[in-house]
Scaffold this motif. Structure first.
Motif, PDB file in Angstrom:
ATOM      1  N   PRO A  51       0.813  -1.224   0.000  1.00 12.86           N
ATOM      2  CA  PRO A  51       0.000   0.000   0.000  1.00 12.86           C
ATOM      3  C   PRO A  51       0.842   1.269   0.000  1.00 12.86           C
ATOM      4  O   PRO A  51       0.407   2.301  -0.528  1.00 12.86           O
ATOM      5  CB  PRO A  51      -0.840  -0.128   1.273  1.00 12.86           C
ATOM      6  N   ALA A  52       2.048   1.207   0.571  1.00 12.86           N
ATOM      7  CA  ALA A  52       2.911   2.397   0.577  1.00 12.86           C
ATOM      8  C   ALA A  52       3.286   2.788  -0.850  1.00 12.86           C
ATOM      9  O   ALA A  52       3.219   3.967  -1.224  1.00 12.86           O
ATOM     10  CB  ALA A  52       4.155   2.142   1.419  1.00 12.86           C
ATOM     11  N   ILE A  53       3.687   1.824  -1.651  1.00 12.24           N
ATOM     12  CA  ILE A  53       4.054   2.121  -3.036  1.00 12.24           C
ATOM     13  C   ILE A  53       2.857   2.680  -3.792  1.00 12.24           C
ATOM     14  O   ILE A  53       2.974   3.682  -4.524  1.00 12.24           O
ATOM     15  CB  ILE A  53       4.592   0.853  -3.730  1.00 12.24           C
ATOM     16  N   MET A  54       1.694   2.083  -3.610  1.00 14.00           N
ATOM     17  CA  MET A  54       0.525   2.503  -4.377  1.00 14.00           C
ATOM     18  C   MET A  54       0.074   3.918  -4.014  1.00 14.00           C
ATOM     19  O   MET A  54      -0.207   4.737  -4.890  1.00 14.00           O
ATOM     20  CB  MET A  54      -0.626   1.507  -4.166  1.00 14.00           C
ATOM     21  N   ALA A  90      -3.317  15.839   1.614  1.00 14.24           N
ATOM     22  CA  ALA A  90      -2.296  14.814   1.379  1.00 14.24           C
ATOM     23  C   ALA A  90      -2.032  14.008   2.638  1.00 14.24           C
ATOM     24  O   ALA A  90      -1.829  12.785   2.576  1.00 14.24           O
ATOM     25  CB  ALA A  90      -1.009  15.477   0.887  1.00 14.24           C
ATOM     26  N   LEU A  91      -2.037  14.674   3.793  1.00 12.23           N
ATOM     27  CA  LEU A  91      -1.817  13.962   5.053  1.00 12.23           C
ATOM     28  C   LEU A  91      -2.905  12.920   5.295  1.00 12.23           C
ATOM     29  O   LEU A  91      -2.617  11.775   5.657  1.00 12.23           O
ATOM     30  CB  LEU A  91      -1.775  14.957   6.215  1.00 12.23           C
ATOM     31  N   ILE A  92      -4.161  13.303   5.087  1.00  3.06           N
ATOM     32  CA  ILE A  92      -5.272  12.362   5.277  1.00  3.06           C
ATOM     33  C   ILE A  92      -5.119  11.163   4.345  1.00  3.06           C
ATOM     34  O   ILE A  92      -5.268  10.002   4.760  1.00  3.06           O
ATOM     35  CB  ILE A  92      -6.618  13.066   5.023  1.00  3.06           C
ATOM     36  N   LEU A  93      -4.816  11.416   3.083  1.00  2.00           N
ATOM     37  CA  LEU A  93      -4.708  10.329   2.116  1.00  2.00           C
ATOM     38  C   LEU A  93      -3.517   9.428   2.411  1.00  2.00           C
ATOM     39  O   LEU A  93      -3.609   8.196   2.293  1.00  2.00           O
ATOM     40  CB  LEU A  93      -4.598  10.903   0.698  1.00  2.00           C
ATOM     41  N   LEU A  94      -2.399  10.024   2.796  1.00  5.23           N
ATOM     42  CA  LEU A  94      -1.225   9.221   3.123  1.00  5.23           C
ATOM     43  C   LEU A  94      -1.470   8.331   4.335  1.00  5.23           C
ATOM     44  O   LEU A  94      -1.193   7.130   4.316  1.00  5.23           O
ATOM     45  CB  LEU A  94      -0.025  10.133   3.402  1.00  5.23           C
ATOM     46  N   ALA A  95      -1.987   8.938   5.407  1.00  5.14           N
ATOM     47  CA  ALA A  95      -2.191   8.178   6.642  1.00  5.14           C
ATOM     48  C   ALA A  95      -3.175   7.034   6.422  1.00  5.14           C
ATOM     49  O   ALA A  95      -2.940   5.901   6.852  1.00  5.14           O
ATOM     50  CB  ALA A  95      -2.683   9.111   7.751  1.00  5.14           C
ATOM     51  N   ALA A  96      -4.287   7.337   5.745  1.00  2.00           N
ATOM     52  CA  ALA A  96      -5.293   6.295   5.509  1.00  2.00           C
ATOM     53  C   ALA A  96      -4.773   5.237   4.540  1.00  2.00           C
ATOM     54  O   ALA A  96      -4.974   4.043   4.731  1.00  2.00           O
ATOM     55  CB  ALA A  96      -6.574   6.925   4.969  1.00  2.00           C
ATOM     56  N   GLY A  97      -4.095   5.675   3.479  1.00  2.00           N
ATOM     57  CA  GLY A  97      -3.630   4.744   2.473  1.00  2.00           C
ATOM     58  C   GLY A  97      -2.524   3.832   2.959  1.00  2.00           C
ATOM     59  O   GLY A  97      -2.385   2.702   2.489  1.00  2.00           O
ATOM     60  N   LEU A  98      -1.730   4.306   3.919  1.00  2.00           N
ATOM     61  CA  LEU A  98      -0.640   3.494   4.441  1.00  2.00           C
ATOM     62  C   LEU A  98      -1.095   2.543   5.536  1.00  2.00           C
ATOM     63  O   LEU A  98      -0.802   1.350   5.522  1.00  2.00           O
ATOM     64  CB  LEU A  98       0.470   4.396   4.993  1.00  2.00           C
ATOM     65  N   ASP A  99      -1.815   3.066   6.498  1.00  2.00           N
ATOM     66  CA  ASP A  99      -2.017   2.339   7.754  1.00  2.00           C
ATOM     67  C   ASP A  99      -3.131   1.308   7.699  1.00  2.00           C
ATOM     68  O   ASP A  99      -2.952   0.172   8.137  1.00  2.00           O
ATOM     69  CB  ASP A  99      -2.289   3.342   8.884  1.00  2.00           C
ATOM     70  N   THR A 100      -4.290   1.678   7.177  1.00  2.00           N
ATOM     71  CA  THR A 100      -5.431   0.762   7.247  1.00  2.00           C
ATOM     72  C   THR A 100      -5.214  -0.486   6.387  1.00  2.00           C
ATOM     73  O   THR A 100      -5.428  -1.610   6.845  1.00  2.00           O
ATOM     74  CB  THR A 100      -6.729   1.475   6.821  1.00  2.00           C
ATOM     75  N   THR A 101      -4.782  -0.294   5.150  1.00  2.00           N
ATOM     76  CA  THR A 101      -4.607  -1.451   4.267  1.00  2.00           C
ATOM     77  C   THR A 101      -3.464  -2.332   4.736  1.00  2.00           C
ATOM     78  O   THR A 101      -3.550  -3.569   4.674  1.00  2.00           O
ATOM     79  CB  THR A 101      -4.372  -0.996   2.818  1.00  2.00           C
ATOM     80  N   ALA A 102      -2.389  -1.712   5.228  1.00  2.00           N
ATOM     81  CA  ALA A 102      -1.274  -2.511   5.751  1.00  2.00           C
ATOM     82  C   ALA A 102      -1.735  -3.404   6.891  1.00  2.00           C
ATOM     83  O   ALA A 102      -1.369  -4.590   6.959  1.00  2.00           O
ATOM     84  CB  ALA A 102      -0.146  -1.590   6.218  1.00  2.00           C
ATOM     85  N   ASP A 139      -6.087   3.821  16.979  1.00  2.00           N
ATOM     86  CA  ASP A 139      -7.289   4.012  16.172  1.00  2.00           C
ATOM     87  C   ASP A 139      -7.498   2.856  15.197  1.00  2.00           C
ATOM     88  O   ASP A 139      -8.626   2.494  14.882  1.00  2.00           O
ATOM     89  CB  ASP A 139      -7.206   5.329  15.399  1.00  2.00           C
ATOM     90  N   ILE A 140      -6.398   2.298  14.698  1.00  2.00           N
ATOM     91  CA  ILE A 140      -6.466   1.178  13.756  1.00  2.00           C
ATOM     92  C   ILE A 140      -5.855  -0.053  14.412  1.00  2.00           C
ATOM     93  O   ILE A 140      -4.728  -0.022  14.891  1.00  2.00           O
ATOM     94  CB  ILE A 140      -5.702   1.495  12.454  1.00  2.00           C
ATOM     95  N   TYR A 141      -6.624  -1.144  14.454  1.00  2.00           N
ATOM     96  CA  TYR A 141      -6.173  -2.376  15.088  1.00  2.00           C
ATOM     97  C   TYR A 141      -5.329  -3.173  14.103  1.00  2.00           C
ATOM     98  O   TYR A 141      -5.517  -3.092  12.883  1.00  2.00           O
ATOM     99  CB  TYR A 141      -7.385  -3.191  15.529  1.00  2.00           C
ATOM    100  N   GLY A 142      -4.407  -3.952  14.626  1.00  2.00           N
ATOM    101  CA  GLY A 142      -3.586  -4.779  13.763  1.00  2.00           C
ATOM    102  C   GLY A 142      -2.483  -5.458  14.540  1.00  2.00           C
ATOM    103  O   GLY A 142      -2.540  -5.569  15.765  1.00  2.00           O
TER     104      GLY A 142
END
Length: 400
Positions: A151-154, A230-242, A387-390
């Motif tokens: 997800p980081a690359i994408m 950009a911050l919202i998109l980066l944080a969501a795109g990196l953390d939740t999918t990972a 906020d995000i479990y994992g």
């Protein structure tokens, strides 16, 4: 409203049950879909654990997402603290019309069609990381070798962030998402990310490229607003999918019949991802504040009341999902709330779906003997306050 009240928000999952919500939350939902919940500062909030009520509130404009109105954590004594509004661009913590100012320019860039066009690129990225895992040989930490980089690359490519720069912000984003960081370190990480994004926006202004951030330069959005978006998109795109990739793999390894079904039938990827999203609910809860006196399902809610929506129990509500605590990749009961609902429903959900539908089947097919390298009880989990479990890490091995 029910007289049932919880003494505090439950935070501990039962030993040996890393995928289930805390038992006290499940029991609360069995008694009533809504309970009174005291906050440390004396505020009487509410906890919603039922599916129908949670979905209704998420779609109801009488409930606010504004940062300055909320008490995010019942254990914090907010006292006389005056919480400022969300910074420009950070639209998740805003209501209309400010929310639409930032979300609308992005909607067309995250459509189902556009995200499906990225499938081939996700396949390439996934294959490259599976090749690297195979070449390095077992064991591996699936979080660092697989779940985080894909997800980081994408998201970096979508936003036009040079992937080689990810070290400048990925650790900082993890710092303010992991639930284990001091206030001082949180501020430092946030400041560092903002500094990086300021430089990135300036670079795009000087030399636009083919990416989402550059596409927004022709709008009337300010640099400060672009940084926030950009911050919202980066944080969501990196953390939740990972976390979905890692925790989803963990859940499959602990349910070998379901794992075998996915490995045998790649066409099962779509429903399997939806079921894992429901079953795991890595975004455990949302918070809303009543803007006026409201009655929902016979439950009166006073203006100013903070309402915590437990997505983990809503997505395990037996009135909506038969046998809700069973992982069933062939389940036909859709409509989970893992991506939220209403105007704040996750903007990047289609990208997340593409990544999960490609990566999980590819992983289990490439490594047919994939298994945990440690006992399940030794897998390091994120704290419930996050906020995000994992999982923090997921040691795996296979027969080379």
């Amino acid at each position: 409203m029910t007289e049932h009240a919880l003494p505090a928000l439950p935070t501990e999952r039962r030993p040996g049950c890393p995928f289930d919500p805390p038992q006290e939350l499940v029991e609360a939902r069995e008694r009533s879909p809504i309970s009174r919940l005291p906050f440390a500062d004396g505020h009487q909030g509410l906890l919603v654990t039922g599916y129908d009520l949670a979905r209704s509130i998420l779609a109801d404009p009488r409930f606010s997402s504004r940062k300055e109105l909320m008490r995010h954590h019942p254990t914090i004594d907010y006292g006389d603290i005056e919480v400022p509004p969300a910074p420009p661009g950070e639209f998740l913590l805003m209501d209309e019309p400010r929310h639409s100012r930032y979300r609308k320019p992005l909607v067309g860039r995250f459509t189902v069609r556009r995200m499906r066009l990225l499938t081939e690129r996700v396949e390439q990225v996934t294959a490259a990381h599976l090749d690297a895992m195979e070449q390095a040989g077992p064991p591996a930490d699936l979080v660092t070798a697989f779940a985080k980089p894909i997800p980081a690359i994408m998201i970096c490519e979508l936003l036009g962030v040079p992937y080689e720069d990810r070290g400048s912000f990925q650790d900082d984003i993890d710092t303010f998402m992991n639930g284990e960081t001091s206030d001082e370190d949180l501020i430092a990480a946030y400041t560092a990310v903002q500094g990086y994004l300021a430089a990135l926006v300036a670079a795009k202004r000087a030399h636009p490229t083919d990416d989402v951030l550059s596409d927004l330069l022709d709008s009337d959005l300010t640099d400060e607003e672009l940084r926030g978006m950009a911050l919202i998109l980066l944080a969501a795109g990196l953390d939740t999918t990972a976390n979905m990739l890692a925790l989803g793999t963990f859940a499959l390894l602990e349910n070998p019949e379901q794992l075998a079904a996915l490995r045998a039938d790649p066409a099962l990827a779509g429903p399997a991802v939806e079921e894992l999203l429901r079953y795991l609910s890595v975004a455990k809860q949302f918070v809303r504040v009543a803007l006026e006196d409201v009655e929902l399902g016979g439950h009166p809610i006073k203006a100013g009341t903070t309402v915590i929506l437990s997505l983990g129990t809503a997505n395990r509500d037996p009135e909506r999902f038969p046998g809700p605590h069973r992982l069933d990749l062939r389940r036909q009961d859709g409509g989970h709330l893992a991506f939220g609902h209403g105007i704040h429903q996750c903007l990047g959900q289609q990208l997340a779906r593409v990544e999960l539908r490609v990566a999980l089947p590819a992983l289990v097919q490439r490594f047919p003997t994939l298994r945990l390298a440690v006992p399940a009880g030794q897998v390091a989990l994120r704290p419930e306050i996050a906020d995000i479990y994992g999982v923090k890490s997921l040691p795996v091995t296979w027969d080379a």
